[in-house]
Design a protein around this motif. Sequence first.
Motif, short mmCIF file in Angstrom:
data_model
loop_
_atom_site.label_atom_id
_atom_site.label_comp_id
_atom_site.label_asym_id
_atom_site.label_seq_id
_atom_site.Cartn_x
_atom_site.Cartn_y
_atom_site.Cartn_z
N MET A 187 0.80 -1.39 0.07
CA MET A 187 -0.38 -0.09 -0.26
C MET A 187 1.36 1.94 -0.14
O MET A 187 0.69 2.11 -0.62
CB MET A 187 -0.83 0.41 1.18
CG MET A 187 -2.06 1.57 0.87
SD MET A 187 -3.20 1.19 -0.50
CE MET A 187 -4.09 -0.13 -0.10
N LYS A 188 2.30 1.37 0.37
CA LYS A 188 2.81 2.02 0.59
C LYS A 188 3.42 2.58 -0.81
O LYS A 188 3.02 4.54 -1.00
CB LYS A 188 3.97 2.30 1.11
CG LYS A 188 5.27 3.50 1.80
CD LYS A 188 5.76 3.06 2.53
CE LYS A 188 7.23 3.83 2.34
NZ LYS A 188 8.18 3.98 3.49
N ARG A 193 3.02 5.75 -5.75
CA ARG A 193 3.38 6.15 -6.82
C ARG A 193 2.03 6.75 -7.31
O ARG A 193 1.94 7.21 -8.54
CB ARG A 193 2.57 4.65 -7.61
CG ARG A 193 2.16 4.37 -9.31
CD ARG A 193 2.86 2.94 -10.06
NE ARG A 193 1.86 1.76 -8.76
CZ ARG A 193 0.37 1.41 -9.66
NH1 ARG A 193 0.28 2.37 -10.85
NH2 ARG A 193 0.26 0.50 -8.46
N ILE A 194 0.77 6.97 -6.59
CA ILE A 194 -0.21 7.44 -7.00
C ILE A 194 -0.24 9.20 -7.15
O ILE A 194 -0.13 9.83 -7.78
CB ILE A 194 -1.29 6.99 -5.52
CG1 ILE A 194 -2.25 6.04 -6.07
CG2 ILE A 194 -2.44 8.31 -5.77
CD1 ILE A 194 -3.34 5.29 -4.98
N GLN A 199 1.19 14.28 -9.36
CA GLN A 199 2.19 15.65 -9.87
C GLN A 199 2.47 15.59 -10.81
O GLN A 199 2.32 16.60 -11.98
CB GLN A 199 3.08 15.31 -8.99
CG GLN A 199 4.45 16.45 -9.25
CD GLN A 199 3.85 18.27 -8.55
OE1 GLN A 199 3.96 17.17 -7.74
NE2 GLN A 199 3.76 18.90 -9.80
N TRP A 200 2.53 14.12 -11.34
CA TRP A 200 2.31 14.61 -13.09
C TRP A 200 1.37 14.76 -14.05
O TRP A 200 1.57 15.49 -15.32
CB TRP A 200 3.19 12.88 -14.24
CG TRP A 200 2.89 12.80 -15.49
CD1 TRP A 200 4.19 12.50 -16.03
CD2 TRP A 200 2.23 12.28 -16.46
NE1 TRP A 200 4.13 12.64 -17.13
CE2 TRP A 200 2.36 12.65 -17.25
CE3 TRP A 200 0.32 12.05 -16.41
CZ2 TRP A 200 1.91 12.02 -18.31
CZ3 TRP A 200 0.01 12.11 -17.45
CH2 TRP A 200 0.92 11.91 -19.00
N LEU A 201 0.21 14.28 -13.89
CA LEU A 201 -1.06 14.99 -13.90
C LEU A 201 -1.08 16.74 -13.70
O LEU A 201 -1.24 17.68 -15.03
CB LEU A 201 -2.26 14.25 -12.98
CG LEU A 201 -3.34 13.28 -13.73
CD1 LEU A 201 -4.00 12.76 -13.31
CD2 LEU A 201 -3.15 12.92 -15.41
N ASN A 220 -8.24 3.88 -3.96
CA ASN A 220 -7.08 4.66 -3.59
C ASN A 220 -6.90 5.92 -3.71
O ASN A 220 -6.69 6.71 -2.90
CB ASN A 220 -5.40 3.47 -3.60
CG ASN A 220 -6.37 2.61 -3.11
OD1 ASN A 220 -6.03 2.51 -2.15
ND2 ASN A 220 -6.17 1.51 -3.56
N MET A 221 -6.12 6.47 -5.35
CA MET A 221 -6.24 7.53 -5.57
C MET A 221 -6.87 8.98 -5.27
O MET A 221 -7.01 9.69 -4.54
CB MET A 221 -5.85 7.94 -7.15
CG MET A 221 -5.80 9.40 -8.35
SD MET A 221 -5.62 9.43 -9.20
CE MET A 221 -7.43 9.44 -9.97
N LEU A 222 -8.62 8.23 -5.70
CA LEU A 222 -9.69 9.54 -4.91
C LEU A 222 -9.69 8.74 -2.80
O LEU A 222 -10.81 8.89 -2.72
CB LEU A 222 -10.68 8.74 -5.09
CG LEU A 222 -11.22 9.20 -6.24
CD1 LEU A 222 -12.25 8.56 -7.08
CD2 LEU A 222 -11.12 11.00 -6.82
N LYS A 223 -9.16 7.92 -2.09
CA LYS A 223 -9.12 8.09 -0.99
C LYS A 223 -10.67 7.30 -0.37
O LYS A 223 -10.92 7.39 0.94
CB LYS A 223 -8.92 9.60 0.24
CG LYS A 223 -7.17 9.40 -1.17
CD LYS A 223 -6.74 10.81 0.43
CE LYS A 223 -4.99 10.50 -0.01
NZ LYS A 223 -4.68 11.73 1.11
#
Length: 251
Positions: A187-188, A193-194, A199-201, A220-223
């Motif tokens: 998960m870490k 990576r997210i 940051q790239w976006l 996971n990106m949206l939490k």
Amino acid sequence: MEEAKIIHLVRHAEAFHNVDGDVSLHRLFFRGEWRHLSPRLLIRVLRPFWRHFQAWLLSFFIGKASLKHARARDQNFFDPKLTSNGWEQIGRLRKIVGESGIDRRVQLVVVSPLTRTLQTAVGVFGSGEIGSPPFVAQELCRERMSVRSSDKRRAISNYAPMFTTVDFSQIEDDDDKMWNPDTPETMKELQERITLFLQWLWDRKETEIAVVSHSSFLRNMLKRANLLLPNCQLTTVRLTRSGCDFRFSDA
């Protein structure tokens, strides 16, 4: 005015591993699939436990080589393609994005470099057609990687001739260096990576972007760990930044 980007999130359409692959206990209980429990679904839930037990037996009685062999037996689901139902889902979503004008507003389509996501992105947003946005493949938005072969990609040199309008230049390695048949992504590692992906976006010049990715990565990106993301449905969010933190809100 606060700087923001509009992000259209799309989970890939139904692929063969979604139909016949394993089902986790998380999916069964926390995402509501227990409501549709059937003998076939129960088998898909219990199958991973049976395989782990078989692998333990092989490791105990025969050795570690057999354990590795047992873990790699799921090659039937290696980088699966879309099902016929998946292509029907694409047709429905393509109509929605066309009627709503999203396809004309999107300035960039970012796509995970696996067959099911590439097929979905091209099918929904019309790569190569007049007026369609540019497509960029980005490994940072791949699914959270388990040891299952469905999370492994093919060589980029295999994808490029099939998806000629997709830009693969963001991917450095032809072969898959991220997937490990013995060690799942923690998960870490996923959260790191997210953060790199966001940051790239954020550094991109485009302000309205479509991202075609996978359920676990998007949740996971949206939490929102228990968010139900059906195959090939679009969720639009607003991305902002406060200091080093990225935030999502309803668009």
